[in-house]
Design a protein around this motif. Structure first.
Motif, PDB file in Angstrom:
ATOM      1  N   TYR A 111       0.818  -1.239   0.121  1.00 48.66           N
ATOM      2  CA  TYR A 111      -0.092  -0.017  -0.128  1.00 48.66           C
ATOM      3  C   TYR A 111       0.989   1.178   0.033  1.00 48.66           C
ATOM      4  O   TYR A 111       1.804   1.457   0.745  1.00 48.66           O
ATOM      5  CB  TYR A 111      -1.020   0.045   1.218  1.00 48.66           C
ATOM      6  N   SER A 112       0.818   1.976  -0.874  1.00 49.94           N
ATOM      7  CA  SER A 112       1.444   3.368  -1.096  1.00 49.94           C
ATOM      8  C   SER A 112       0.647   4.484  -1.025  1.00 49.94           C
ATOM      9  O   SER A 112      -0.584   4.719  -1.211  1.00 49.94           O
ATOM     10  CB  SER A 112       2.118   3.299  -2.372  1.00 49.94           C
ATOM     11  N   GLN A 113       1.499   5.487  -0.292  1.00 52.22           N
ATOM     12  CA  GLN A 113       1.002   6.929  -0.069  1.00 52.22           C
ATOM     13  C   GLN A 113       1.557   7.991  -0.792  1.00 52.22           C
ATOM     14  O   GLN A 113       2.723   7.850  -0.785  1.00 52.22           O
ATOM     15  CB  GLN A 113       0.683   6.960   1.405  1.00 52.22           C
ATOM     16  N   PHE A 114       0.880   9.054  -1.142  1.00 55.29           N
ATOM     17  CA  PHE A 114       1.783  10.165  -1.766  1.00 55.29           C
ATOM     18  C   PHE A 114       1.057  11.284  -0.937  1.00 55.29           C
ATOM     19  O   PHE A 114      -0.209  11.658  -1.094  1.00 55.29           O
ATOM     20  CB  PHE A 114       1.196  10.218  -3.210  1.00 55.29           C
ATOM     21  N   ALA A 115       2.001  12.208  -0.568  1.00 57.40           N
ATOM     22  CA  ALA A 115       1.542  13.474   0.199  1.00 57.40           C
ATOM     23  C   ALA A 115       2.143  14.528  -0.650  1.00 57.40           C
ATOM     24  O   ALA A 115       3.083  14.839  -0.980  1.00 57.40           O
ATOM     25  CB  ALA A 115       2.236  13.302   1.508  1.00 57.40           C
ATOM     26  N   THR A 116       1.355  15.586  -0.539  1.00 52.96           N
ATOM     27  CA  THR A 116       1.476  17.119  -1.026  1.00 52.96           C
ATOM     28  C   THR A 116       2.253  17.753  -0.194  1.00 52.96           C
ATOM     29  O   THR A 116       2.554  17.443   1.084  1.00 52.96           O
ATOM     30  CB  THR A 116       0.340  17.644  -1.451  1.00 52.96           C
ATOM     31  N   ALA A 117       2.629  18.982  -0.455  1.00 52.47           N
ATOM     32  CA  ALA A 117       3.215  20.061   0.464  1.00 52.47           C
ATOM     33  C   ALA A 117       2.137  20.588   1.239  1.00 52.47           C
ATOM     34  O   ALA A 117       0.744  20.251   0.897  1.00 52.47           O
ATOM     35  CB  ALA A 117       4.066  20.954  -0.264  1.00 52.47           C
ATOM     36  N   ARG A 136      -1.199  18.921   4.716  1.00 53.58           N
ATOM     37  CA  ARG A 136      -0.897  18.014   3.596  1.00 53.58           C
ATOM     38  C   ARG A 136      -1.934  17.096   3.094  1.00 53.58           C
ATOM     39  O   ARG A 136      -2.718  16.675   4.030  1.00 53.58           O
ATOM     40  CB  ARG A 136       0.508  17.207   3.850  1.00 53.58           C
ATOM     41  N   LEU A 137      -2.340  16.882   1.770  1.00 44.89           N
ATOM     42  CA  LEU A 137      -3.373  15.953   1.447  1.00 44.89           C
ATOM     43  C   LEU A 137      -2.567  14.874   1.000  1.00 44.89           C
ATOM     44  O   LEU A 137      -1.557  14.700   0.325  1.00 44.89           O
ATOM     45  CB  LEU A 137      -3.955  16.607   0.102  1.00 44.89           C
ATOM     46  N   ILE A 138      -2.940  13.789   1.652  1.00 45.11           N
ATOM     47  CA  ILE A 138      -2.489  12.378   1.365  1.00 45.11           C
ATOM     48  C   ILE A 138      -3.269  11.425   0.650  1.00 45.11           C
ATOM     49  O   ILE A 138      -4.471  11.222   1.145  1.00 45.11           O
ATOM     50  CB  ILE A 138      -1.985  11.805   2.773  1.00 45.11           C
ATOM     51  N   VAL A 139      -2.710  11.058  -0.486  1.00 49.24           N
ATOM     52  CA  VAL A 139      -3.611   9.912  -1.040  1.00 49.24           C
ATOM     53  C   VAL A 139      -3.183   8.823  -1.161  1.00 49.24           C
ATOM     54  O   VAL A 139      -1.691   8.673  -1.620  1.00 49.24           O
ATOM     55  CB  VAL A 139      -3.844  10.473  -2.708  1.00 49.24           C
ATOM     56  N   GLY A 140      -3.683   7.449  -0.942  1.00 43.95           N
ATOM     57  CA  GLY A 140      -2.886   6.454  -0.854  1.00 43.95           C
ATOM     58  C   GLY A 140      -3.698   5.254  -1.733  1.00 43.95           C
ATOM     59  O   GLY A 140      -4.954   5.393  -2.112  1.00 43.95           O
ATOM     60  N   SER A 141      -3.222   4.167  -2.332  1.00 44.28           N
ATOM     61  CA  SER A 141      -3.844   3.040  -2.836  1.00 44.28           C
ATOM     62  C   SER A 141      -3.026   1.806  -2.609  1.00 44.28           C
ATOM     63  O   SER A 141      -1.894   1.926  -2.294  1.00 44.28           O
ATOM     64  CB  SER A 141      -4.313   3.348  -4.121  1.00 44.28           C
ATOM     65  N   MET A 142      -3.603   0.698  -3.114  1.00 46.56           N
ATOM     66  CA  MET A 142      -2.739  -0.722  -3.173  1.00 46.56           C
ATOM     67  C   MET A 142      -1.712  -0.469  -4.375  1.00 46.56           C
ATOM     68  O   MET A 142      -1.955   0.328  -5.347  1.00 46.56           O
ATOM     69  CB  MET A 142      -3.771  -1.692  -3.540  1.00 46.56           C
ATOM     70  N   GLY A 143      -0.479  -1.027  -4.223  1.00 44.62           N
ATOM     71  CA  GLY A 143       0.482  -0.934  -4.961  1.00 44.62           C
ATOM     72  C   GLY A 143       1.792  -0.414  -4.669  1.00 44.62           C
ATOM     73  O   GLY A 143       1.775   0.207  -3.380  1.00 44.62           O
ATOM     74  N   ALA A 186       1.137 -16.263  -4.875  1.00 46.35           N
ATOM     75  CA  ALA A 186       0.487 -16.005  -5.952  1.00 46.35           C
ATOM     76  C   ALA A 186      -0.672 -15.062  -5.691  1.00 46.35           C
ATOM     77  O   ALA A 186      -0.854 -14.062  -6.619  1.00 46.35           O
ATOM     78  CB  ALA A 186      -0.440 -17.447  -6.660  1.00 46.35           C
ATOM     79  N   LYS A 187      -1.258 -14.934  -4.694  1.00 43.24           N
ATOM     80  CA  LYS A 187      -2.136 -13.859  -4.387  1.00 43.24           C
ATOM     81  C   LYS A 187      -1.213 -12.738  -4.304  1.00 43.24           C
ATOM     82  O   LYS A 187      -1.954 -11.547  -4.583  1.00 43.24           O
ATOM     83  CB  LYS A 187      -2.748 -14.342  -2.874  1.00 43.24           C
ATOM     84  N   THR A 188      -0.409 -12.735  -3.630  1.00 42.97           N
ATOM     85  CA  THR A 188       0.564 -11.453  -3.489  1.00 42.97           C
ATOM     86  C   THR A 188       0.869 -10.791  -4.802  1.00 42.97           C
ATOM     87  O   THR A 188       0.578  -9.606  -4.944  1.00 42.97           O
ATOM     88  CB  THR A 188       1.780 -11.578  -2.618  1.00 42.97           C
ATOM     89  N   ALA A 189       1.080 -11.610  -5.665  1.00 48.36           N
ATOM     90  CA  ALA A 189       1.402 -11.231  -7.183  1.00 48.36           C
ATOM     91  C   ALA A 189       0.121 -10.590  -7.770  1.00 48.36           C
ATOM     92  O   ALA A 189       0.247  -9.733  -8.654  1.00 48.36           O
ATOM     93  CB  ALA A 189       2.096 -12.212  -7.961  1.00 48.36           C
ATOM     94  N   TYR A 190      -0.959 -11.361  -7.634  1.00 47.42           N
ATOM     95  CA  TYR A 190      -2.218 -10.894  -8.268  1.00 47.42           C
ATOM     96  C   TYR A 190      -2.633  -9.635  -7.749  1.00 47.42           C
ATOM     97  O   TYR A 190      -3.207  -8.931  -8.526  1.00 47.42           O
ATOM     98  CB  TYR A 190      -3.259 -12.115  -7.677  1.00 47.42           C
ATOM     99  N   TYR A 191      -2.485  -9.268  -6.303  1.00 41.49           N
ATOM    100  CA  TYR A 191      -2.993  -8.165  -5.857  1.00 41.49           C
ATOM    101  C   TYR A 191      -2.233  -6.890  -6.666  1.00 41.49           C
ATOM    102  O   TYR A 191      -2.670  -6.017  -7.177  1.00 41.49           O
ATOM    103  CB  TYR A 191      -2.800  -7.803  -4.306  1.00 41.49           C
ATOM    104  N   GLU A 192      -0.831  -7.187  -6.650  1.00 41.97           N
ATOM    105  CA  GLU A 192       0.028  -6.092  -7.245  1.00 41.97           C
ATOM    106  C   GLU A 192      -0.340  -6.010  -8.707  1.00 41.97           C
ATOM    107  O   GLU A 192      -0.546  -5.049  -9.163  1.00 41.97           O
ATOM    108  CB  GLU A 192       1.318  -6.542  -7.050  1.00 41.97           C
ATOM    109  N   PHE A 193      -0.518  -6.822  -9.521  1.00 45.89           N
ATOM    110  CA  PHE A 193      -0.863  -6.958 -10.751  1.00 45.89           C
ATOM    111  C   PHE A 193      -2.211  -6.187 -11.162  1.00 45.89           C
ATOM    112  O   PHE A 193      -2.292  -5.337 -11.932  1.00 45.89           O
ATOM    113  CB  PHE A 193      -1.024  -8.443 -11.445  1.00 45.89           C
ATOM    114  N   GLY A 194      -3.169  -6.626 -10.135  1.00 51.25           N
ATOM    115  CA  GLY A 194      -4.484  -6.015 -10.356  1.00 51.25           C
ATOM    116  C   GLY A 194      -4.317  -4.444 -10.041  1.00 51.25           C
ATOM    117  O   GLY A 194      -5.094  -3.728 -10.640  1.00 51.25           O
ATOM    118  N   ALA A 195      -3.835  -3.784  -8.847  1.00 46.00           N
ATOM    119  CA  ALA A 195      -3.359  -2.688  -8.636  1.00 46.00           C
ATOM    120  C   ALA A 195      -2.705  -1.738 -10.034  1.00 46.00           C
ATOM    121  O   ALA A 195      -3.033  -0.734 -10.134  1.00 46.00           O
ATOM    122  CB  ALA A 195      -2.872  -2.456  -7.612  1.00 46.00           C
ATOM    123  N   THR A 196      -1.836  -2.655 -10.421  1.00 44.04           N
ATOM    124  CA  THR A 196      -0.894  -2.126 -11.531  1.00 44.04           C
ATOM    125  C   THR A 196      -1.874  -1.675 -12.695  1.00 44.04           C
ATOM    126  O   THR A 196      -1.928  -0.520 -13.285  1.00 44.04           O
ATOM    127  CB  THR A 196       0.195  -2.701 -11.645  1.00 44.04           C
TER     128      THR A 196
END
Length: 427
Positions: A256-262, A296-303, A406-416
């Motif tokens: 799960y990744s997050q992205f924060a603005t100033a 700061r605005l923080i947006v996150g999602s799987m990936g 396999a499930k781990t790879a599937y989650y990442e593939f789906g998010a990508t």
């Protein structure tokens, strides 16, 4: 920008520090805790406060893992609707877990107040956002089920959701006023400091090599020394590595990744989540949205932004920001980071017996703050008194899951894939 997993926003904005040393001698305690996240620190604090001799050992630093990379939403309950939990676990066990987790946010905020933890605690609720009409139908059903069990939920219409979020992108929302937000690393650090004040020994930079049980006692080897204990709690969750002698937690891993603005300009800050609610949406590949105290605005999602899909996930974050808040299109992402979620097949946490008065707890499936706090305290009571009924769920002799890789790879593939095509490029 290239992310650095060791410099999340939470690392940069946590003022609290803990003074520890690596384990450098043989010691003997009542309870040994492996892992310095929410569960481990909560257990160490509770056990030490009850007068037990406690040692917490952490391979890296306090909250290095998922606890310090969390979104920071202190929610009541799990991802699953209540009736699904009761159907999976049985009504009695399901209600017991639901009741414990319903009280979870209150316990978090009570601890923050009692221990004086400076962690940007904001108890204005959380918003589960309908990303589409189908999502609103799902929220209506969750509203029905939650209120039937006494949860004080409120279903918000599109206009009220837009007012609270500052975004026209959602079809409605489910408000849970019991919940709120924290700076997660600072909260976990506060629990560790509280454990120290209560008398627990906390040792960072102390990776455990082996755990064995013989003659009524546990022996942990770490840094060339022995830690003997009457009881042991393994609370490594999604960051378990290199530990011999006990079964590794079995689960899929979701990045799960997050992205924060100033910090946003004052005009935007007054409009974007002015109440400070933490949010996540109903999409299969969910998005989280929140602000910190500095605006700061923080947006996150799987990936996984440390993996091959890093550029796709980063591009998605910029497009998503613009879709949610068109006037903020082009706002620079100042900080990005990722963490690992231990996702069990049924999305319910597990307590697994690893031997006499020994537990491994894992699998919060992205809901670590309040459940980890509750499970940690319950585990301390259960282990010290040899009373497994003190836990919110039954203890299992073992837990196994197939195809976790396999499930781990599937989650990442789906998010990508999802992030490559949605939201469509703006402009």
């Amino acid at each position: 920008m290239m992310p650095d997993e060791n410099t999340s926003l939470w690392t940069r904005t946590c003022d609290a520090r803990i003074a520890t040393t690596p384990l450098d001698r043989d010691i003997e305690v009542d309870l040994a805790v492996v892992g310095g996240g929410f569960t481990g620190c909560s257990a160490a604090r509770a056990a030490a406060a009850d007068g037990a001799r406690v040692a917490l050992v952490e391979a890296r630093t306090i909250a290095h893992g998922g606890s310090g990379r969390n979104v920071g939403l202190a929610n009541a309950g799990l991802w699953l609707p209540p009736e699904t939990i009761m159907a999976q676990m049985g009504e009695a066990s399901g209600r017991r877990l639901l009741d414990a987790l319903a009280a979870g946010p209150a316990r978090v905020f009570d601890l923050i107040e009692a221990e004086g933890i400076p962690c940007e605690a904001t108890r204005n609720g959380t918003l589960h956002l309908a990303h589409a009409p189908a999502g609103l139908a799902d929220l209506r059903e969750r509203f029905r089920q939650g209120n039937a069990l006494g949860a004080p939920l409120a279903l918000l219409d599109e206009a009220e959701t837009a007012r609270r979020t500052g975004s026209p992108a959602f079809h409605g929302a489910l408000l849970d006023p019991r919940a709120g937000t924290v700076q997660p690393l600072a909260y976990c650090m506060g629990l560790a400091l509280a454990a120290q004040r209560a008398g627990a020994m906390v040792h960072e930079s102390t990776p455990v090599d082996t755990i064995t049980h013989a003659n009524g006692a546990w022996t942990l080897t770490a840094n060339g020394h022995r830690l003997r204990a009457g009881a042991v709690l393994v609370a490594t969750n999604g960051y378990h590595a290199g530990l011999r002698g006990v079964p590794a937690p079995r689960h899929a891993t979701v990045h799960y990744s997050q992205f924060a603005t100033a910090p946003l300009p004052e005009t935007a800050r007054a409009r974007v989540l002015p109440g400070g609610e933490g949010c996540w949406d109903t999409a299969l590949v969910m998005t989280s949205v929140r602000v910190d105290r500095a605006g700061r605005l923080i947006v996150g999602s799987m990936g996984n932004i440390d993996g091959p899909g890093r550029a796709i996930h980063a591009s998605w974050a910029r497009r998503k920001l613009a879709r949610l808040y068109p006037d903020l299109a082009g706002t620079a992402i100042e900080t990005s980071w990722q963490g690992r979620i231990a996702m069990t097949a049924d999305h319910v946490p597990k307590v697994v017996s690893i031997g006499p008065r020994g537990y491994s707890i894992f699998g919060y499936s992205g809901r670590g703050i309040a459940p980890g706090t509750v499970f940690g305290e319950a585990a301390a009571r259960a282990l010290l008194a040899d009373a497994p009924d003190a836990l919110p769920i039954p203890v299992q002799d073992r837990h196994d899951e197939a195809l976790t890789g396999a499930k781990t790879a599937y989650y990442e593939f789906g998010a990508t894939v999802e992030h490559a095509i949605r939201p469509a490029p703006f402009g």
